[in-house]
Design a protein around this motif. Sequence first.
Motif, PDB file in Angstrom:
ATOM      1  N   HIS A 175     -63.091 -15.292 -10.723  1.00  0.00           N
ATOM      2  CA  HIS A 175     -63.090 -14.822 -12.108  1.00  0.00           C
ATOM      3  C   HIS A 175     -61.919 -15.393 -12.912  1.00  0.00           C
ATOM      4  O   HIS A 175     -61.597 -14.884 -13.989  1.00  0.00           O
ATOM      5  N   GLY A 176     -61.307 -16.456 -12.381  1.00  0.00           N
ATOM      6  CA  GLY A 176     -60.305 -17.164 -13.161  1.00  0.00           C
ATOM      7  C   GLY A 176     -58.871 -16.805 -12.875  1.00  0.00           C
ATOM      8  O   GLY A 176     -57.967 -17.239 -13.600  1.00  0.00           O
ATOM      9  N   GLY A 177     -58.623 -16.011 -11.825  1.00  0.00           N
ATOM     10  CA  GLY A 177     -57.262 -15.631 -11.495  1.00  0.00           C
ATOM     11  C   GLY A 177     -56.448 -16.786 -10.939  1.00  0.00           C
ATOM     12  O   GLY A 177     -57.011 -17.783 -10.488  1.00  0.00           O
ATOM     13  N   PRO A 178     -55.147 -16.664 -10.953  1.00  0.00           N
ATOM     14  CA  PRO A 178     -54.392 -15.487 -11.388  1.00  0.00           C
ATOM     15  C   PRO A 178     -54.338 -15.256 -12.895  1.00  0.00           C
ATOM     16  O   PRO A 178     -53.947 -14.184 -13.341  1.00  0.00           O
ATOM     17  N   LEU A 179     -54.685 -16.264 -13.734  1.00  0.00           N
ATOM     18  CA  LEU A 179     -54.477 -16.119 -15.169  1.00  0.00           C
ATOM     19  C   LEU A 179     -55.649 -16.735 -15.928  1.00  0.00           C
ATOM     20  O   LEU A 179     -56.015 -17.883 -15.696  1.00  0.00           O
ATOM     21  N   ARG A 180     -56.233 -15.949 -16.836  1.00  0.00           N
ATOM     22  CA  ARG A 180     -57.302 -16.468 -17.683  1.00  0.00           C
ATOM     23  C   ARG A 180     -57.119 -15.991 -19.115  1.00  0.00           C
ATOM     24  O   ARG A 180     -56.482 -14.947 -19.372  1.00  0.00           O
ATOM     25  N   LEU A 181     -57.690 -16.724 -20.036  1.00  0.00           N
ATOM     26  CA  LEU A 181     -57.694 -16.306 -21.433  1.00  0.00           C
ATOM     27  C   LEU A 181     -58.842 -15.327 -21.665  1.00  0.00           C
ATOM     28  O   LEU A 181     -59.884 -15.424 -21.014  1.00  0.00           O
ATOM     29  N   VAL A 182     -58.658 -14.390 -22.586  1.00  0.00           N
ATOM     30  CA  VAL A 182     -59.720 -13.467 -22.983  1.00  0.00           C
ATOM     31  C   VAL A 182     -59.784 -13.454 -24.511  1.00  0.00           C
ATOM     32  O   VAL A 182     -58.804 -13.104 -25.179  1.00  0.00           O
ATOM     33  N   VAL A 183     -60.932 -13.865 -25.041  1.00  0.00           N
ATOM     34  CA  VAL A 183     -61.168 -13.896 -26.487  1.00  0.00           C
ATOM     35  C   VAL A 183     -62.437 -13.085 -26.751  1.00  0.00           C
ATOM     36  O   VAL A 183     -63.549 -13.624 -26.788  1.00  0.00           O
ATOM     37  N   PRO A 184     -62.334 -11.778 -26.932  1.00  0.00           N
ATOM     38  CA  PRO A 184     -63.523 -10.909 -26.992  1.00  0.00           C
ATOM     39  C   PRO A 184     -64.514 -11.234 -28.098  1.00  0.00           C
ATOM     40  O   PRO A 184     -65.715 -10.992 -27.947  1.00  0.00           O
ATOM     41  N   LYS A 185     -64.053 -11.764 -29.219  1.00  0.00           N
ATOM     42  CA  LYS A 185     -64.944 -11.965 -30.360  1.00  0.00           C
ATOM     43  C   LYS A 185     -65.830 -13.201 -30.222  1.00  0.00           C
ATOM     44  O   LYS A 185     -66.709 -13.431 -31.060  1.00  0.00           O
ATOM     45  N   LEU A 186     -65.604 -14.017 -29.191  1.00  0.00           N
ATOM     46  CA  LEU A 186     -66.399 -15.223 -28.991  1.00  0.00           C
ATOM     47  C   LEU A 186     -67.117 -15.163 -27.649  1.00  0.00           C
ATOM     48  O   LEU A 186     -66.762 -14.369 -26.781  1.00  0.00           O
ATOM     49  N   TYR A 187     -68.136 -16.009 -27.478  1.00  0.00           N
ATOM     50  CA  TYR A 187     -68.830 -16.077 -26.201  1.00  0.00           C
ATOM     51  C   TYR A 187     -67.825 -16.337 -25.072  1.00  0.00           C
ATOM     52  O   TYR A 187     -66.794 -16.985 -25.270  1.00  0.00           O
ATOM     53  N   ALA A 188     -68.169 -15.876 -23.885  1.00  0.00           N
ATOM     54  CA  ALA A 188     -67.213 -15.835 -22.777  1.00  0.00           C
ATOM     55  C   ALA A 188     -66.752 -17.204 -22.307  1.00  0.00           C
ATOM     56  O   ALA A 188     -65.717 -17.302 -21.637  1.00  0.00           O
ATOM     57  N   TRP A 189     -67.480 -18.295 -22.627  1.00  0.00           N
ATOM     58  CA  TRP A 189     -66.980 -19.592 -22.169  1.00  0.00           C
ATOM     59  C   TRP A 189     -65.669 -19.961 -22.868  1.00  0.00           C
ATOM     60  O   TRP A 189     -64.906 -20.782 -22.369  1.00  0.00           O
ATOM     61  N   LYS A 190     -65.382 -19.319 -24.006  1.00  0.00           N
ATOM     62  CA  LYS A 190     -64.106 -19.539 -24.690  1.00  0.00           C
ATOM     63  C   LYS A 190     -62.957 -18.803 -23.997  1.00  0.00           C
ATOM     64  O   LYS A 190     -61.790 -19.108 -24.231  1.00  0.00           O
ATOM     65  N   SER A 191     -63.283 -17.827 -23.146  1.00  0.00           N
ATOM     66  CA  SER A 191     -62.258 -17.088 -22.388  1.00  0.00           C
ATOM     67  C   SER A 191     -61.954 -17.866 -21.104  1.00  0.00           C
ATOM     68  O   SER A 191     -62.352 -17.487 -20.010  1.00  0.00           O
ATOM     69  N   ALA A 192     -61.248 -18.963 -21.264  1.00  0.00           N
ATOM     70  CA  ALA A 192     -61.055 -19.957 -20.208  1.00  0.00           C
ATOM     71  C   ALA A 192     -60.454 -19.367 -18.935  1.00  0.00           C
ATOM     72  O   ALA A 192     -59.487 -18.600 -18.978  1.00  0.00           O
ATOM     73  N   LYS A 193     -61.048 -19.755 -17.807  1.00  0.00           N
ATOM     74  CA  LYS A 193     -60.535 -19.356 -16.498  1.00  0.00           C
ATOM     75  C   LYS A 193     -59.401 -20.275 -16.055  1.00  0.00           C
ATOM     76  O   LYS A 193     -59.264 -21.400 -16.534  1.00  0.00           O
ATOM     77  N   TRP A 194     -58.605 -19.811 -15.093  1.00  0.00           N
ATOM     78  CA  TRP A 194     -57.570 -20.599 -14.413  1.00  0.00           C
ATOM     79  C   TRP A 194     -56.654 -21.316 -15.403  1.00  0.00           C
ATOM     80  O   TRP A 194     -56.302 -22.492 -15.239  1.00  0.00           O
ATOM     81  N   VAL A 195     -56.243 -20.614 -16.437  1.00  0.00           N
ATOM     82  CA  VAL A 195     -55.483 -21.237 -17.518  1.00  0.00           C
ATOM     83  C   VAL A 195     -54.149 -21.777 -17.018  1.00  0.00           C
ATOM     84  O   VAL A 195     -53.409 -21.098 -16.302  1.00  0.00           O
ATOM     85  N   CYS A 196     -53.850 -23.013 -17.429  1.00  0.00           N
ATOM     86  CA  CYS A 196     -52.572 -23.629 -17.053  1.00  0.00           C
ATOM     87  C   CYS A 196     -51.841 -24.226 -18.245  1.00  0.00           C
ATOM     88  O   CYS A 196     -50.639 -24.492 -18.159  1.00  0.00           O
ATOM     89  N   ALA A 197     -52.554 -24.475 -19.354  1.00  0.00           N
ATOM     90  CA  ALA A 197     -51.908 -25.092 -20.508  1.00  0.00           C
ATOM     91  C   ALA A 197     -52.658 -24.750 -21.786  1.00  0.00           C
ATOM     92  O   ALA A 197     -53.880 -24.603 -21.783  1.00  0.00           O
TER      93      ALA A 197
END
Length: 236
Positions: A175-197
Motif C-alpha cells: 500500500h505504498g509504505g513506509p511513506l505515500r502521498l494522500v490527495v483525497p480530492k483526486l483519484y487515488a492514482w494521484k496519491s503516489a505510493k513509495w514517495v521519495c521525492a
Amino acid sequence: MELSPEIKLQGETPPGPEDFSEGVCVSPDMHRAQRIPPSQSRTKKWPVLDTGIHPKPIVPEDVTLELYGEVEAPVLLTWAELQNLPKTSVAADMHCVTRWSRLGNLWEGISTQTLLAQVRLKPTAKYVMVYGRDEVTFFRGGSATWSTNLPLEYFSHDDCLVAWSHDGEPLSNEHGGPLRLVVPKLYAWKSAKWVCAIEFKAEDAPGYWEKGGYHMLGDPWKEQRFRFSEETGDAL
C-alpha cells in the motif's frame, strides 16, 4: 469502525465524520450527502492497485524525502527529521479510477502544508511532480522512476498529507509504505505510493499514467479519468 486486522474489512456502515476524534482533519468530501462519485461503487475492502511492480521493502529508518525544483534551496528530509515535524491525522474517502471507493479512511503522517514550510518556494512554482521508488517501463519504452503530477493548489489542501499509517497501522509495502502521498480530492492514482521525492515545477507535465492517457487532474466528481473522450477520442 468494525475493521478486520487481517484485511481491514469495513462493516455495512462506513465511518462518517462523527466517528473520528477531535483533532482529526476531516476531508470536506466526507460531509457530502452523497459520498460516492458518479460511476463509482463502495468497497468494504482495501484493494491493491498499481503498476504491479513493487519496490523492495525498506525499513522506515532508510526513508528519505527530497524536496527540490522551483525552490530557493533543495531539502532532503530523513525519516527521523520527518518524525520530528508536527504530525496530522486526516479522515478521508478514497476513490480509485477503476471505479471503487473506500469510505472513511484514517491517515496519519505529515501534512503537505508542513512540508511546504520546510522550503522556500519560488514564485514560479505552480505544479508538483511526485516520484515513487518503484521503477516502471514507460509506455514509449525506457525504465524510469514512477511519477504523477498535480497542481500546487491541490497539493497544499488542508486534507493532503504524506502518510505512514492507515487505520491505525503502519502502511504495508503493497500500500505504498513506509511513506505515500494522500490527495483525497483526486483519484487515488494521484496519491503516489513509495514517495521519495517531490519536485516543484513552473509548468505542468504528465507523469506515468498521464503519459498513458489518464487525465492531468483527475477529479472523481467530474469523472476526469482520461485525457481523451472514450466516445470520440478528442482531448478533454
